[in-house]
Design an enzyme around this catalytic site. Sequence first.
Site, PDB file in Angstrom:
ATOM      1  N   ASP A 185       0.856  -1.172   0.000  1.00  0.00           N
ATOM      2  CA  ASP A 185       0.000   0.000   0.000  1.00  0.00           C
ATOM      3  C   ASP A 185       0.899   1.230   0.000  1.00  0.00           C
ATOM      4  OD1 ASP A 185      -2.282   1.493   0.069  1.00  0.00           O
ATOM      5  OD2 ASP A 185      -2.564   1.340   2.229  1.00  0.00           O
ATOM      6  N   ASP A 214      -3.610  -1.771   5.392  1.00  0.00           N
ATOM      7  CA  ASP A 214      -4.025  -1.281   6.697  1.00  0.00           C
ATOM      8  C   ASP A 214      -5.524  -1.102   6.829  1.00  0.00           C
ATOM      9  OD1 ASP A 214      -4.337   0.823   4.988  1.00  0.00           O
ATOM     10  OD2 ASP A 214      -3.011   2.210   6.049  1.00  0.00           O
ATOM     11  N   ASP A 227      -8.358  -3.769   2.409  1.00  0.00           N
ATOM     12  CA  ASP A 227      -7.216  -4.637   2.139  1.00  0.00           C
ATOM     13  C   ASP A 227      -7.418  -6.065   2.645  1.00  0.00           C
ATOM     14  OD1 ASP A 227      -5.687  -2.560   1.005  1.00  0.00           O
ATOM     15  OD2 ASP A 227      -5.142  -1.847   2.997  1.00  0.00           O
TER      16      ASP A 227
END
Length: 902
Positions: free
Chosen positions: A335, A643, A647
């Site tokens: 990410d 996070d 996800d």
Amino acid sequence: MPTTARAEQSNSHHDLPIHESVLLLQTDPERGLGEHEARERETTFGPNALPQTRPTGPLLRLLRQLHHPLIYVLLVAGAVTLLLGEHVDSAVIFGVVFVNMIVGFVQESRAEAALDALRAMVRTEAKVVRDGVSRTVPSERLVPGDLVLVEAGDRVPADLRLVRLSELAADESALTGESEPVVKDEVVLPPATPVADRRNMLHSGTLVTSGSGAGIAVATGAETELGEIHRLVGTAEVLQTPLTRKLAWFSKVLTVVILFLAAITFAIGVVRGESGVEMFTAAVALAVGAIPEGLPAAVTITLAIGVSRMARRRVVIRRLPAVETLGSTTVICSDKTGTLTENQMTVSRVWTPQGGYEITGAGYSARGDIVDSAGEVLRPDTMPSALRWTLLAGASCNDAALHHDADTTTVVGDPTEAAMLVAARKAGLVDVPPRTDTIPFSSQRQYMATLHTPEPTRPNQHGHVVFVKGAVERVLALCGAELGPTGPRPLEQAAALRAAENLASQGLRVLATAVAEDVPAERFSEEALAGSLVFTGLQAMFDPPRPAAASAVRSCREAGIAVKMITGDHAATATAIAGRIDLLDGSADGKVLTGAELAEISEERLPDAVREASVFARVSPEQKLRLVEAMQSRSEVVAMTGDGVNDAPALRQADIGVAMGRGGTEVAKEAGDMVLTDDDFATIEAAVEEGRGVFDNLTKFIVWTLPTNMAEGLVILVAIFVGTALPILPTQILWINMTTAVALGLMLAFEPKERGIMRRPPRDPRRPLLTGGLVARVLLVSALLVGGSWWMFQWELAIGAGLPEARTVALNLFVAVELFYLFSCRSLTRSVWRIGWFSNKWVLGGVTFQIMGQAALTYLPVMQGLFDTAPIGLESWLRILGVAALASVVVGVHKRLFPQVL
């Protein structure tokens, strides 16, 4: 209400005018539903909660741990030895099975918590209007058609179509990956608008950051966007790790070989006229000897030691196999926000009509300088007027606040406004004039204006001061002049627009500021602002990369690991960050794909497209999952970082899910296999290094233990084939296997990482656990053990020793060869002279303990009674050491001739 009106719920109301949503849901945008109607709908649609699957009972999960080929053989061997009265043998075998069963049960129980965390996200209170009266109800009681009220700080309880709002913005990063709060409005959007761009909707599980509003619940429970992610998490397959896959294959092959040899042993003995019971006992002895009982414990302990080492490097492992999986990782999908970046907006550039400036420092720390184009650091008393007014406007026209603790800074409000506060503090502008009035920001207005009392340092100023910040085009439209070196001058709008475009092309978010002095308080209005402002400059900000991100990306690339950024942010922002950390490798051509472009790529072409791209921007949760699956289709071992709630499906689908500990949601932490306590991508590099070390140590243990197990089985087989007494007994075999595994083999788990471990390419996922070179080494040592022990056993009998003495010699020979071979296995490619005799002090301690154990086994009467051993003389010991030393030399020569065994 007609049945069709409530037959199904949908969260796709973003493309409908408000009145159509109201008609479709049979509700009232002012009074909400009636209480009676709400209860009926609750019966129809069920509670506003994510569905719970029936959990597997603890007993079934416990028994499921026995579903393993080697465990089957051990269970049968344990039962047979128990029936034959060999209680010690049976107890040891069942003890090993029990320990492995408990470890597996605990790991599986912890893994089941991911869906529970998702369900907990919607267990909140909700403010609804029913029968025209505002009231608070549990969020589970919400139904489609409810009129829900939200304000800053609220967790959104359902998917809402907004019907009215006031300066409303929401943090949707956990759902969409968008790092900036999303400003909401009521505009009707096209049907194909992705979730991240649905400005007229609020989604379940997101957080309202500012303003207030009201919306009609259009989807609840499993029908929300959060519910869709819950479904994806539930259907995402929890894949086996490379180690568990290889061990499963290895175990099946080993089981077949062991059963085949045991059957041959029994058949040969019976054919030769031996007792069936005795031959069955011999077959069990062969099976018990050939099974590496210490392997499950060694795997668990080696992984646990890796967990401890990783904890010291800010990595928390939730599932033990994740330790070695990192060592086999071929692709890391990261990410952007908070992992590759600081997750702290920072003003880095300021442009004014008087010149451009850079601001050093990152994050919400006030440490940093203002540097002009000549590289000179500006002090407050030497700061150009336009720069000062620009920074003061950003700090004054601002609703954010910074709270500093001992180690952290907490932002209250918009991160963009927090960045402007920090920029002003770097310039020494700590105090701002008191505010008396505000024109708040709105999506239609696209700017914010504040009215302040005159500055104490300007006694000749009689009116108030107006500060404005907002979108560049909108602020420039309000300005009639710009601030030059000597004061206001005609506005050069084209120059300001070119500067803004240049900054935006670098992935920076650009806001304009303006000021008006001596303004009467009664003239502070939107109409009066037009044309009365003086343009002061532009502030450009971004979420800066973490300091170690670029070097970590380079290290991963040197280690043969591909790094890919997958984010919900815009392509320009993602590309800018990727360029700063060298993720694009100097070229952006063909390296960036957006979610819209991914949607156009067929399943057949997707794996190739994913391999070529380095950055994936504006992707949805479903696309993240699709990307991971595409990489795995090419046999890649994928580590996925994340996070947010969005996800979680990809974290679970990946070979290893890496969740963020500081900024991550509980859903992500529960879905991940490991958690980074500092949210830093550089920590992943450290974890990969530790994981490679763990895999190396596991391989060393397997290469060390297999020759003994194979040789023990072959010695039994040879004895039955020749028709002589067994050189070693089943109890003696168990003594060898268990004591050497603990005292010698497990010491390899403490072996330090070898030099150059991060300069090796990752292991090919399709590569077997043992390469051809390692298999050859195992066979070589097995042959040395069989030949040496058989020769020593026959030698002792030939010189007149009794059967117990001869068996004791054979037993001690096995241990001596294992002991010498242990030093060779400390490195599979280099000699112990090169790695250092004392670099692993645990090995020396284990060797000492094993020698003491062998002395006790040989000379203590109680041990002689238990294990059928007898004292042996010095000459026998010298022969044992001679054979062990010879075996060590042969292995050393093989290692020298064939060094590339890994």
